[in-house]
Scaffold this active site. Structure first.
Site, mmCIF file in Angstrom:
data_model
loop_
_atom_site.group_PDB
_atom_site.id
_atom_site.type_symbol
_atom_site.label_atom_id
_atom_site.label_comp_id
_atom_site.label_asym_id
_atom_site.label_seq_id
_atom_site.Cartn_x
_atom_site.Cartn_y
_atom_site.Cartn_z
ATOM 1 N N ASP A 68 -7.974 -5.552 0.253
ATOM 2 C CA ASP A 68 -8.510 -6.473 -0.899
ATOM 3 C C ASP A 68 -8.019 -7.955 -0.418
ATOM 4 O O ASP A 68 -8.401 -8.866 -1.332
ATOM 5 C CB ASP A 68 -7.762 -6.096 -2.146
ATOM 6 N N HIS A 75 0.808 -1.053 0.127
ATOM 7 C CA HIS A 75 -0.143 -0.050 0.108
ATOM 8 C C HIS A 75 0.811 1.273 -0.100
ATOM 9 O O HIS A 75 1.988 1.324 0.788
ATOM 10 C CB HIS A 75 -1.052 -0.063 1.251
HETATM 11 N N1 ACO Z 1 4.341 -7.784 -4.228
HETATM 12 C C1 ACO Z 1 5.462 -7.688 -4.268
HETATM 13 N N2 ACO Z 1 6.356 -6.605 -4.255
HETATM 14 C C2 ACO Z 1 5.577 -5.444 -3.797
HETATM 15 C C3 ACO Z 1 4.064 -5.458 -4.027
HETATM 16 C C4 ACO Z 1 3.406 -6.392 -3.686
HETATM 17 N N3 ACO Z 1 2.225 -6.852 -3.795
HETATM 18 N N4 ACO Z 1 3.662 -4.166 -3.377
HETATM 19 C C5 ACO Z 1 4.930 -3.565 -3.467
HETATM 20 N N5 ACO Z 1 5.912 -4.195 -3.516
HETATM 21 C C6 ACO Z 1 7.238 -3.834 -3.663
HETATM 22 C C7 ACO Z 1 7.516 -3.033 -5.106
HETATM 23 O O1 ACO Z 1 8.045 -3.950 -6.006
HETATM 24 C C8 ACO Z 1 8.610 -2.046 -4.974
HETATM 25 O O2 ACO Z 1 9.854 -2.685 -4.679
HETATM 26 P P1 ACO Z 1 11.308 -2.209 -5.369
HETATM 27 O O3 ACO Z 1 11.409 -0.955 -4.181
HETATM 28 O O4 ACO Z 1 12.223 -3.226 -5.006
HETATM 29 O O5 ACO Z 1 11.036 -1.595 -6.770
HETATM 30 C C9 ACO Z 1 8.450 -1.795 -3.141
HETATM 31 O O6 ACO Z 1 7.604 -2.938 -2.898
HETATM 32 C C10 ACO Z 1 7.397 -0.298 -3.422
HETATM 33 O O7 ACO Z 1 6.287 -0.772 -4.207
HETATM 34 P P2 ACO Z 1 5.536 0.181 -5.314
HETATM 35 O O8 ACO Z 1 5.002 -0.606 -6.417
HETATM 36 O O9 ACO Z 1 6.583 1.290 -5.591
HETATM 37 O O10 ACO Z 1 4.502 0.949 -4.341
HETATM 38 P P3 ACO Z 1 3.113 1.846 -4.655
HETATM 39 O O11 ACO Z 1 3.021 2.530 -3.686
HETATM 40 O O12 ACO Z 1 3.542 2.641 -5.991
HETATM 41 O O13 ACO Z 1 2.183 0.931 -5.075
HETATM 42 C C11 ACO Z 1 0.380 -0.751 -4.699
HETATM 43 C C12 ACO Z 1 1.191 0.602 -4.133
HETATM 44 C C13 ACO Z 1 0.114 -0.409 -6.047
HETATM 45 C C14 ACO Z 1 -0.985 -1.167 -3.911
HETATM 46 C C15 ACO Z 1 1.413 -2.130 -4.814
HETATM 47 O O14 ACO Z 1 1.632 -2.412 -3.447
HETATM 48 C C16 ACO Z 1 0.952 -3.172 -5.423
HETATM 49 O O15 ACO Z 1 0.857 -3.154 -6.504
HETATM 50 N N6 ACO Z 1 0.092 -4.112 -4.857
HETATM 51 C C17 ACO Z 1 -0.668 -5.253 -5.423
HETATM 52 C C18 ACO Z 1 -2.056 -4.644 -5.712
HETATM 53 C C19 ACO Z 1 -3.054 -4.557 -5.059
HETATM 54 O O16 ACO Z 1 -2.862 -5.326 -3.932
HETATM 55 N N7 ACO Z 1 -3.702 -3.457 -5.024
HETATM 56 C C20 ACO Z 1 -4.610 -3.096 -3.884
HETATM 57 C C21 ACO Z 1 -4.274 -1.785 -3.107
HETATM 58 S S1 ACO Z 1 -5.459 -1.288 -1.956
HETATM 59 C C22 ACO Z 1 -6.556 -0.676 -2.560
HETATM 60 O O17 ACO Z 1 -6.439 -0.063 -3.821
HETATM 61 C C23 ACO Z 1 -7.707 -0.579 -2.442
#
Ligand code: ACO
Length: 373
Positions: A308, A255
């Site tokens: 989620d 998140h």
């Molecule tokens: N699985 C694996 N790695 C992850 C995940 C995940 N679910 N979430 C974050 N990371 C990692 C990223 O790869 C990144 O690693 P890095 O620094 O080595 O590149 C780091 O954690 C930071 O993640 P970002 O993607 O830059 O975080 P951002 O804030 O942009 O994205 C998001 C947040 C979109 C929720 C992301 O965590 C994600 O894609 N999660 C999976 C989808 C999901 O569950 N979405 C629902 C969110 S809640 C909602 O909207 C109601």
């Protein structure tokens, strides 16, 4: 000059509005609507009352609660022409596409009013009907008309399955949990549309489009798909390792704001745990194992379950097909979206950010040789 601008990728750390609707403490895992902690609201309130709180800024008195309940229950039925059009849609259309299109049609067929609040109530009342009607149209079942004597959640489950669920209060509390969450992607998208002084139906059509994506509300549908594919608790580690190897995100984790356990996920998990004491809840054991393994694997990145991750298990318990999960999210979040649109318009300024141009400059037009007009 373009070089003077700094790109904030994904607008991380950028505030775009001053709001008194909700507050998130991402380090402590707290979510507060209008000053009330989410734990307090799910314990003591109901969806209608919380909607009033989010829209108006304070809890309703008895008359105000009666007013909002009666408005929400009287406006449930859809214009006949929209139902007719829904029946013409291909049965394999995704429920979020149907919802987005039906909301757009409501902008054409609803009574004309300039009151954003009336439009917000109208949409909040009708979205459950769109979802339930589409579920029944898709499955070639007779439509079940809304009942004014039932509350919001009871009526929705009744329109879906033809019976009043004994456990509709849990479903109702899940709606409270999803009703609002600050300036998330769909709220921001819809606020951008609001900032152009567009109408509420266009604003909500924008929001639904943004919510549908798998990185946002669409994750709940993918989480259940993941549990289905994992099949057995013994397969959890291999499955997660293979996702990591492919560089894929694990749905339902991570998140932008919560760097600890999402309080909504914690609440949902506890409800499911309590249900699990008396009956077997499908996928719950797999989910617990996935949670344990992912938290361990991503220890350094502070990745925890988000809302989620556990919501789908609860919706599945209510027999809602996974394809419909994100529409349930929208059915609750409509309250937050509309509240933010109304709040932003009080101190409106159109959103007009910049992008930094890195393309070519100074090119001269050259006619394509040998092509006759
Ligand atoms: N699985 C694996 N790695 C992850 C995940 C995940 N679910 N979430 C974050 N990371 C990692 C990223 O790869 C990144 O690693 P890095 O620094 O080595 O590149 C780091 O954690 C930071 O993640 P970002 O993607 O830059 O975080 P951002 O804030 O942009 O994205 C998001 C947040 C979109 C929720 C992301 O965590 C994600 O894609 N999660 C999976 C989808 C999901 O569950 N979405 C629902 C969110 S809640 C909602 O909207 C109601």
């Amino acid at each position: 000059m373009d070089v003077n601008f700094d790109v904030k990728h994904g607008l991380e750390g950028v505030a775009v509005a001053i709001s008194s609707i909700s507050y998130i403490d991402g380090e402590k895992g707290k979510l507060v609507y209008r000053g009330f902690e989410i734990e307090d609201l799910v314990e003591n309130s109901n969806f209608e009352e919380t909607s009033y709180l989010i829209w108006f800024g304070s809890l309703p008195n008895e008359n105000e609660l009666d007013f909002i309940k009666s408005m929400l229950s009287k406006k449930r039925e859809l214009p006949k022409k929209i139902v007719k059009m829904m029946k013409e849609l291909p049965k394999n259309a995704h429920p979020m596409d149907v919802l987005r299109s039906a909301v757009s049609l409501l902008g054409i067929y609803s009574e004309k009013t300039n009151s954003s609040l009336e439009n917000a109530i109208n949409l909040t009342a009708k979205i459950p009907t769109i979802i339930a009607y589409w579920y029944r149209i898709k499955n070639e079942m007779k439509l079940i008309r809304p009942r004014e004597d039932l509350n919001h959640s009871e009526n929705f489950l009744y329109m879906m399955f033809g019976e009043v669920s004994e456990k509709s209060d849990i479903f109702d509390k899940a709606l409270i949990l999803h009703a609002e969450q600050g300036m998330n992607a769909s709220t921001f998208a819809s606020t951008v549309t609001a900032s152009t002084l567009s109408d509420l139906y266009s604003i909500i059509t924008t929001a639904i489009g943004a919510l549908k994506g798998p990185l946002h509300g669409g994750a709940n549908e993918r989480v259940l798909k993941m549990f289905e594919e994992i099949k057995s608790i013994d397969n959890v580690e291999n499955y997660i390792d293979s996702l990591i190897l492919k560089g894929e995100k694990i749905m339902g984790f991570g998140h932008r704001i919560y760097k600890t356990y999402d309080p909504r996920a914690r609440i949902l998990k506890n409800w499911i745990k309590n249900l699990f004491i008396n009956e077997r809840i499908e996928y719950f054991e797999i989910a617990l194992k996935v949670e344990e393994y992912v938290i361990k694997k991503f220890k350094n990145k502070k990745i925890f379950p988000n809302v989620d991750f556990y919501s789908g298990i609860l919706y599945n318990y209510f027999r809602i097909p996974s394809e419909f999960f994100t529409t349930i999210f929208a059915m609750a979040r409509i309250v937050g979206w509309t509240a933010h649109a109304m709040e932003y318009k009080k101190n409106n300024r159109i959103f007009r950010p910049r992008s930094i141009y890195k393309g070519p400059k100074g090119l001269k037009y050259r006619e394509v040789k040998g092509v006759e007009n």
